[in-house]
Design a protein around this motif. Structure first.
Motif, PDB file in Angstrom:
ATOM      1  N   SER B  42       0.838  -1.204   0.000  1.00 52.66           N
ATOM      2  CA  SER B  42       0.000   0.000   0.000  1.00 52.66           C
ATOM      3  C   SER B  42       0.870   1.250   0.000  1.00 52.66           C
ATOM      4  O   SER B  42       0.550   2.242  -0.657  1.00 52.66           O
ATOM      5  N   GLN B  78      -7.482   0.175  -0.615  1.00 59.27           N
ATOM      6  CA  GLN B  78      -7.691  -1.067   0.126  1.00 59.27           C
ATOM      7  C   GLN B  78      -8.886  -0.930   1.061  1.00 59.27           C
ATOM      8  O   GLN B  78      -9.712  -1.816   1.174  1.00 59.27           O
ATOM      9  N   ASP B 156      -5.659  -1.644  -4.949  1.00 56.25           N
ATOM     10  CA  ASP B 156      -5.076  -2.232  -3.747  1.00 56.25           C
ATOM     11  C   ASP B 156      -6.029  -3.286  -3.197  1.00 56.25           C
ATOM     12  O   ASP B 156      -7.017  -2.958  -2.542  1.00 56.25           O
TER      13      ASP B 156
HETATM   14 MG   LIG Z   1      -2.101  -2.713   2.107  1.00 59.09          MG
END
Ligand SMILES: [Mg+2]
Ligand SMILES: Nc1ncnc2c1ncn2[C@@H]1O[C@H](COP(=O)(O)OP(=O)(O)OP(=O)(O)O)[C@@H](O)[C@H]1O
Lengths: 269, 273
Positions: B42, B78, B156
């Motif tokens: 990330s 994410q 993500d």
């Molecule tokens: Mg991550």
């Protein structure tokens, strides 16, 4: 399913029975005591009708006295509240967006908020005289703090990922404010505005009590001079009712504007 | 399209998240990034998106050094639930980035509905994100990125909360997007068939995609290359080309010996740093 009017009535009974009971007890006790200072509710209502609701139907039964008393007070209250609201949101957003501005302004804000607004009335009297400007100044000064501080806090606590999303979506400047920052801060802004509305009512009455030729505060002063406790009570009850109505109207608007917030909160709990 | 050289990032608390990452991605490539949790995937994407200034190294997108969020870029975060705006409807969420494209309101809405149809969510356009399930919200976030038709798409862990069938559909949708205008089926097939994709972004050669995933099979199935990161601090462990034949399909491709060999290789790399 019970028909709607019946359900509404049922809800009103469930919520209002204590109030009715208190009124009945008050009525009975006041009649027994026969004390001039504590008139029974029916007497207060009669006085209110004589003072304010003896006008022609074409004017919604409002008497001339009512127009003289209500219009100046309500105008000062609403105008002062609106000015405080606009100023509070604008300055609050400015302070909330900038970390530097917030840290610079914070001590000033904490001090300003701590000053009891009525303490400024003599000063405003000197500056503005006894007219509406003085009342407005008092209301604005008192009502601006909750809006300003809540707005600044709301703007500062926008979810960081929302800000990241805004950046990735290419929202800058005004668009970011309009689509992300202001909606995210809206629940706090509304809290500030609701508190400010209560403050505004208090302060308009205090300012009028201390110096005014018209308005509900002036009517209370007159009742005191004429030694009419029933009229004092009429004013008190009226102010309570005005406060309740304003708050209810505000909640109605808030509920519409912040429907998403209530929904989202219900989902997350 | 994307050039990363000597990228390192150390957070304020002193934690070294990534160190010395080199990565070069050509226009129209789809690169999977896999690696253990916490290895800096990330962080890497956030640096590429210009949301985070790396402590060292250079990143350039389409030949321009990244300084702030690049223009022709979209991100699926994410934490998708918190990246959608709860005060906007699903459709307005998806349409929001299109303001930057300078499109008229009607055109923005049409495109948003189009993208929602691609992920099979056209029926929920008028709802708010919090009225949807987690997997549906994730697909809204994907639709928002697709609607923008970016030159570079960063995702993500975008398929984490959807069921297996939908996940396969979305993988195929990704392959179609990467390929440019040509659309092979798409994830919305249960909602209704045959939604067209109009003219894409300026490049025209399809979208360049960086996909972070925890699913090794998925990383191989969709990608032209799989980049394996190792953790603490995150470095590139290996960079494996995926030479599977072009029209991929869920059953056939996954049965190929080459596919099995690749996923074993990636699996080994992830497991043994
Ligand atoms: Mg991550
Ligand atoms: N804001 C931050 N401040 C300090 N350390 C951070 C921060 N964000 C991430 N880290 C650390 O950096 C490392 C890499 O984090 P990152 O989120 O990039 O991992 P990841 O590969 O995406 O993991 P996952 O697969 O679980 O999402 C982790 O060890 C994490 O603890």
């Amino acid at each position: 399913m019970t028909p709607r009017p019946r359900r509404v009535l049922g809800a009103a009974v469930a919520r209002g029975w204590l109030l009715v009971l208190l009124l009945l007890v008050w009525e009975a006790a006041a009649r027994r005591a026969g004390d001039l200072y504590f008139p029974p509710p029916t007497r207060i209502v009669r006085t209110m009708r004589e003072l304010w609701w003896s006008g022609p139907p074409s004017r919604l039964w409002l008497s001339e006295q009512a127009v003289d008393d209500f219009v100046p007070s309500l105008a000062r209250l609403l105008l002062g509240w609106a000015l405080a609201g606009v100023a509070g949101v604008v300055v609050g957003v400015g302070i909330g967006l900038s970390r530097v501005a917030f840290h610079l302004a914070d001590p000033v804000l904490q001090f300003g908020r701590a000053v009891p607004p009525p303490a400024l009335i003599p000063f405003f009297m000197v500056v503005f005289g006894l007219g509406t400007s003085m009342h407005l100044a008092v209301v604005v000064f008192g009502a601006v703090w909750p809006v300003l501080l809540n707005t600044a806090d709301g703007v500062r606590s926008v979810e960081p990922l929302h800000l990241d999303s805004a950046r990735v979506c290419g929202l800058g400047g005004w668009a970011r404010l309009r689509y992300v920052v202001l909606p995210a801060a809206a629940p706090r802004i509304f809290t500030g505005l609701r508190v400010a509305l209560g403050f505004a009512l208090i302060l308009v009455v205090v300012a009028e009590l201390m110096g005014s030729g018209d308005g509900i505060g002036a009517r209370l002063n007159a009742a005191e001079r004429e030694f009419r406790p029933d009229r004092l009570w009429a004013g008190i009850v009226l102010l309570g009712a005005v406060g309740c109505v304003l708050n209810a109207l505000f909640l109605l608007v808030e509920r519409r504007v912040l429907a998403w917030h209530r929904g989202a909160r219900r989902m997350s709990t | 399209m994307l050039d990363i050289t000597g990228l390192s990032h150390r957070y304020e608390d002193g934690h070294q998240a990534v160190e010395g990452v080199e990565l070069h991605v050509d226009r129209g490539e789809l690169v999977s990034i896999v690696g253990p949790s916490g290895c800096g995937k990330s962080t890497l994407l956030r640096c590429v998106a210009g949301l985070q200034r790396p402590s060292a190294g250079r990143i350039s997108v389409a030949g321009r050094a990244v300084d702030g969020v690049p223009d022709d870029l979209a991100v699926v975060f994410q934490d998708y639930t918190r990246s959608l705006f709860p005060w906007l409807t699903v459709r307005d969420n998806v349409a929001l980035p299109l303001r930057r494209r300078g499109l008229a309101r009607a055109e923005r809405r049409a495109r948003a509905l189009d993208a929602l149809a691609q992920v099979g969510l056209d029926a929920t356009a008028g709802k708010h994100p919090w009225q949807l399930s987690g997997g549906m919200q994730q697909r809204v976030a994907i639709a928002r990125a697709l609607a923008y038709r970016p030159a570079l798409l960063l995702m993500d862990e975008p398929f984490g909360s959807v069921d297996a069938q939908t996940r396969e559909d979305l993988e195929d949708l990704l392959l179609a997007v990467r390929g440019g205008a040509g659309h092979q089926g798409g994830a919305g097939h249960r909602g209704g068939a045959g939604h067209r994709r109009g003219a894409g972004h300026q490049g025209g050669a399809g979208t360049t995609i960086l996909l972070v995933t925890h699913d090794i099979d998925e990383s191989v199935y969709v990608a032209d290359r799989v980049v394996v990161l190792t953790g603490a601090p995150g470095r590139v462990h290996s960079d494996l080309p995926v030479d599977l034949p072009a029209p991929r399909d869920q059953i056939g491709t996954r049965a190929l010996p080459a596919f099995v060999r690749l996923r074993t290789e990636v699996g080994r790399a992830v497991r043994r740093p």
